[in-house]
Design a protein around this motif. Structure first.
Motif, mmCIF file in Angstrom:
data_model
loop_
_atom_site.group_PDB
_atom_site.id
_atom_site.type_symbol
_atom_site.label_atom_id
_atom_site.label_comp_id
_atom_site.label_asym_id
_atom_site.label_seq_id
_atom_site.Cartn_x
_atom_site.Cartn_y
_atom_site.Cartn_z
ATOM 1 N N LEU A 146 -14.438 -25.984 14.486
ATOM 2 C CA LEU A 146 -15.386 -25.203 13.698
ATOM 3 C C LEU A 146 -14.665 -24.107 12.927
ATOM 4 C CD1 LEU A 146 -18.359 -24.587 12.985
ATOM 5 C CD2 LEU A 146 -18.413 -23.067 14.987
ATOM 6 N N PHE A 147 -13.707 -23.434 13.583
ATOM 7 C CA PHE A 147 -12.931 -22.389 12.912
ATOM 8 C C PHE A 147 -12.185 -22.938 11.695
ATOM 9 C CE2 PHE A 147 -8.442 -20.988 12.639
ATOM 10 C CZ PHE A 147 -8.638 -19.770 11.998
ATOM 11 N N ARG A 148 -11.500 -24.061 11.872
ATOM 12 C CA ARG A 148 -10.719 -24.632 10.770
ATOM 13 C C ARG A 148 -11.628 -25.056 9.607
ATOM 14 N NH1 ARG A 148 -5.428 -25.701 12.187
ATOM 15 N NH2 ARG A 148 -4.954 -25.376 14.390
ATOM 16 N N TYR A 149 -12.766 -25.627 9.938
ATOM 17 C CA TYR A 149 -13.726 -26.044 8.900
ATOM 18 C C TYR A 149 -14.276 -24.839 8.141
ATOM 19 C CZ TYR A 149 -18.394 -27.219 7.139
ATOM 20 O OH TYR A 149 -19.523 -27.329 6.364
ATOM 21 N N MET A 150 -14.721 -23.812 8.890
ATOM 22 C CA MET A 150 -15.319 -22.637 8.248
ATOM 23 C C MET A 150 -14.290 -21.859 7.433
ATOM 24 S SD MET A 150 -17.845 -21.252 11.253
ATOM 25 C CE MET A 150 -18.463 -19.910 10.247
ATOM 26 N N LEU A 151 -13.059 -21.752 7.940
ATOM 27 C CA LEU A 151 -12.031 -21.009 7.206
ATOM 28 C C LEU A 151 -11.672 -21.725 5.904
ATOM 29 C CD1 LEU A 151 -10.197 -18.522 7.301
ATOM 30 C CD2 LEU A 151 -8.447 -19.950 8.376
ATOM 31 N N ALA A 152 -11.608 -23.054 5.942
ATOM 32 C CA ALA A 152 -11.309 -23.820 4.729
ATOM 33 C C ALA A 152 -12.391 -23.609 3.678
ATOM 34 C CB ALA A 152 -11.171 -25.300 5.067
ATOM 35 N N VAL A 153 -13.655 -23.633 4.111
ATOM 36 C CA VAL A 153 -14.767 -23.405 3.176
ATOM 37 C C VAL A 153 -14.720 -21.976 2.634
ATOM 38 C CG1 VAL A 153 -17.277 -23.238 2.961
ATOM 39 C CG2 VAL A 153 -16.260 -25.144 4.228
ATOM 40 N N ALA A 154 -14.488 -20.998 3.512
ATOM 41 C CA ALA A 154 -14.461 -19.584 3.105
ATOM 42 C C ALA A 154 -13.386 -19.329 2.062
ATOM 43 C CB ALA A 154 -14.235 -18.695 4.321
ATOM 44 N N LYS A 155 -12.205 -19.929 2.241
ATOM 45 C CA LYS A 155 -11.124 -19.747 1.274
ATOM 46 C C LYS A 155 -11.434 -20.467 -0.039
ATOM 47 C CE LYS A 155 -7.312 -18.950 4.498
ATOM 48 N NZ LYS A 155 -6.015 -19.448 5.024
ATOM 49 N N ARG A 156 -12.069 -21.635 0.069
ATOM 50 C CA ARG A 156 -12.375 -22.407 -1.132
ATOM 51 C C ARG A 156 -13.393 -21.688 -2.021
ATOM 52 N NH1 ARG A 156 -12.404 -26.942 1.199
ATOM 53 N NH2 ARG A 156 -14.618 -27.109 1.735
ATOM 54 N N ILE A 157 -14.382 -21.036 -1.389
ATOM 55 C CA ILE A 157 -15.411 -20.346 -2.186
ATOM 56 C C ILE A 157 -15.132 -18.849 -2.293
ATOM 57 C CG2 ILE A 157 -17.094 -22.078 -1.478
ATOM 58 C CD1 ILE A 157 -18.422 -19.969 0.248
ATOM 59 N N ARG A 158 -13.988 -18.381 -1.728
ATOM 60 C CA ARG A 158 -13.513 -17.003 -1.867
ATOM 61 C C ARG A 158 -14.532 -15.986 -1.326
ATOM 62 N NH1 ARG A 158 -12.974 -20.186 -5.890
ATOM 63 N NH2 ARG A 158 -14.831 -19.443 -6.946
ATOM 64 N N SER A 159 -14.878 -16.134 -0.035
ATOM 65 C CA SER A 159 -15.837 -15.234 0.606
ATOM 66 C C SER A 159 -15.198 -14.535 1.797
ATOM 67 C CB SER A 159 -17.075 -16.018 1.072
ATOM 68 O OG SER A 159 -17.922 -15.195 1.855
ATOM 69 N N THR A 160 -14.992 -13.219 1.694
ATOM 70 C CA THR A 160 -14.417 -12.463 2.801
ATOM 71 C C THR A 160 -15.370 -12.431 3.995
ATOM 72 O OG1 THR A 160 -15.287 -10.408 1.844
ATOM 73 C CG2 THR A 160 -13.019 -10.994 1.311
ATOM 74 N N MET A 161 -16.675 -12.440 3.719
ATOM 75 C CA MET A 161 -17.651 -12.428 4.800
ATOM 76 C C MET A 161 -17.542 -13.705 5.629
ATOM 77 S SD MET A 161 -21.796 -11.987 4.562
ATOM 78 C CE MET A 161 -21.944 -13.441 3.503
ATOM 79 N N LEU A 162 -17.391 -14.868 4.976
ATOM 80 C CA LEU A 162 -17.262 -16.127 5.697
ATOM 81 C C LEU A 162 -15.910 -16.224 6.402
ATOM 82 C CD1 LEU A 162 -18.942 -18.751 3.328
ATOM 83 C CD2 LEU A 162 -19.857 -17.707 5.400
ATOM 84 N N VAL A 163 -14.885 -15.607 5.828
ATOM 85 C CA VAL A 163 -13.585 -15.549 6.510
ATOM 86 C C VAL A 163 -13.736 -14.790 7.834
ATOM 87 C CG1 VAL A 163 -11.266 -14.557 6.440
ATOM 88 C CG2 VAL A 163 -12.142 -15.789 4.463
ATOM 89 N N ALA A 164 -14.456 -13.657 7.783
ATOM 90 C CA ALA A 164 -14.688 -12.871 8.995
ATOM 91 C C ALA A 164 -15.448 -13.695 10.033
ATOM 92 C CB ALA A 164 -15.464 -11.601 8.663
ATOM 93 N N ASN A 165 -16.441 -14.441 9.583
ATOM 94 C CA ASN A 165 -17.226 -15.256 10.506
ATOM 95 C C ASN A 165 -16.395 -16.397 11.087
ATOM 96 O OD1 ASN A 165 -19.703 -15.574 11.824
ATOM 97 N ND2 ASN A 165 -20.352 -17.174 10.412
ATOM 98 N N ALA A 166 -15.512 -16.971 10.284
ATOM 99 C CA ALA A 166 -14.630 -18.032 10.777
ATOM 100 C C ALA A 166 -13.718 -17.506 11.882
ATOM 101 C CB ALA A 166 -13.803 -18.606 9.630
ATOM 102 N N TRP A 167 -13.153 -16.316 11.670
ATOM 103 C CA TRP A 167 -12.276 -15.740 12.689
ATOM 104 C C TRP A 167 -13.055 -15.354 13.940
ATOM 105 C CZ3 TRP A 167 -7.294 -16.114 13.323
ATOM 106 C CH2 TRP A 167 -6.500 -16.455 12.212
ATOM 107 N N HIS A 168 -14.335 -15.062 13.766
ATOM 108 C CA HIS A 168 -15.167 -14.837 14.942
ATOM 109 C C HIS A 168 -15.245 -16.117 15.772
ATOM 110 C CE1 HIS A 168 -19.119 -12.856 16.582
ATOM 111 N NE2 HIS A 168 -18.195 -13.005 17.504
ATOM 112 N N ALA A 169 -15.352 -17.265 15.099
ATOM 113 C CA ALA A 169 -15.340 -18.549 15.804
ATOM 114 C C ALA A 169 -14.002 -18.760 16.510
ATOM 115 C CB ALA A 169 -15.615 -19.689 14.823
ATOM 116 N N ARG A 170 -12.906 -18.355 15.872
ATOM 117 C CA ARG A 170 -11.593 -18.485 16.494
ATOM 118 C C ARG A 170 -11.512 -17.606 17.760
ATOM 119 N NH1 ARG A 170 -6.084 -19.238 15.548
ATOM 120 N NH2 ARG A 170 -6.645 -21.347 14.868
#
Length: 325
Positions: A146-170
């Motif tokens: 889930l972390f790898r999927y969310m981080l890839a999406v967050a970087k692709r759409i350039r969202s710092t908020m989604l990056v933070a949420n991805a690292w929360h999953a990590r």
């Protein structure tokens, strides 16, 4: 009721509707994964007498709450500009990142506290059923994917908020790893491995939460973009035909975008209409090439600096005197 404000035609949305939909979809995927994991970990933890697995289920619940924060912030940040928010509502994303950071800090405190309590009385740790190990392993794999999927999406759409949420999953994946190690240690007769590992990961999660909170707080206080971004914007402006120089280039973050203020220098002999057209072209180029919400330009004749820093300091001192500072 606040009335929407019409933005100039050359303004643009940093993300396409498809990218926005992809960001929402990734968050909903996280929601359902965390619902399943929370129920599975808590139920299995009670059955297998694993306090670590129950705690990990509560951590998954914190991820679920974080997902809903992201969904709410993502919805509000896309609201149109109005009379009270004339640059839009993009800073909802900065505020959400701050909340996520604080949530990570709270989870870290809970993990550290629990680990310390276990270290104080290791004899109270029950023998864990091996079923808990399988559940912890499944949770670890699910959270890492889930972390790898969310981080890839967050970087692709350039969202710092989604990056933070991805690292929360990590962070939850790390806690699942701690639980797995603790369960193995418990089964091998080393109960102290569980609280020691939990303490280490709690400190790691706390560090992550502090960094997210600190960055978001600075963004809410009008922090400038990076030096590299600033220089790239400067290069784009100077590459515009008719721009002979620039000064007083300033930036500040708003969500994942930036606001730019700049003084552009043009030929002093040209007409106001020609100078205005050059400024419009420079602004449009920046909006097209960079993650910028708006560019405020001021025209100066080339070689002339209309900012007198002594006058600025004198004015500031006068204001402070009037305010009684």
């Amino acid at each position: 009721m606040n009335m929407p404000i019409e933005l100039p035609e050359e303004d643009h949305e940093f993300r396409t509707p498809e990218e926005e939909a992809e960001g929402r979809r990734s968050t909903w995927v996280s929601v359902w994964v965390n619902v399943v994991l929370t129920l599975g970990q808590v139920i299995a933890g009670i059955f297998a007498q694993s306090q670590g697995l129950i705690a990990d289920g509560i951590h998954s619940l914190s991820d679920l709450l974080a997902d809903f924060i992201v969904l709410v912030a993502g919805h509000h940040s896309k609201k149109a500009a109005d009379d009270d928010h004339q640059y839009g509502h993009h800073r909802y994303e900065n505020a959400a990142s701050l909340v996520l950071g604080v949530l990570l800090l709270a989870v870290a405190v809970g993990m550290i506290w629990s680990a310390v309590k276990k270290l104080e009385d290791p004899d109270e740790i029950a023998t864990v059923h091996q079923a808990a190990l399988w559940v912890a392993a499944v949770a670890l794999v699910a959270k890492e994917l889930l972390f790898r999927y969310m981080l890839a999406v967050a970087k692709r759409i350039r969202s710092t908020m989604l990056v933070a949420n991805a690292w929360h999953a990590r962070s939850d994946a790390l806690s699942s790893l701690v639980v797995a190690v603790g369960i193995i240690g418990n089964m091998m007769g080393y109960p102290l491995l569980d609280p020691i590992a939990a303490l280490i990961v709690g400190l790691m999660v706390g560090k992550m939460g502090w960094e997210f909170s600190w960055d978001a707080l600075h963004d809410l206080m009008d922090r400038a973009v990076s030096e590299e971004e600033t220089e790239a914007i400067r290069a784009t402006l100077l590459a515009t035909p008719g721009i002979l120089g620039l000064h007083d280039l300033r930036t500040r973050r708003v969500g994942d975008l930036a606001l730019v203020d700049v003084h552009l220098e043009v030929d002093a002999t040209m007409t106001v209409v020609d100078a205005h057209d050059i400024a419009v072209a420079a602004r449009r180029r920046v909006l097209q090439k960079h993650a910028v919400l708006n560019v405020m330009t001021h025209l100066d004749p080339h070689g002339h600096k209309d900012v007198d820093h002594d006058d600025i300091e004198s004015a500031a001192n006068a204001r402070n005197t009037m305010a009684g500072i």
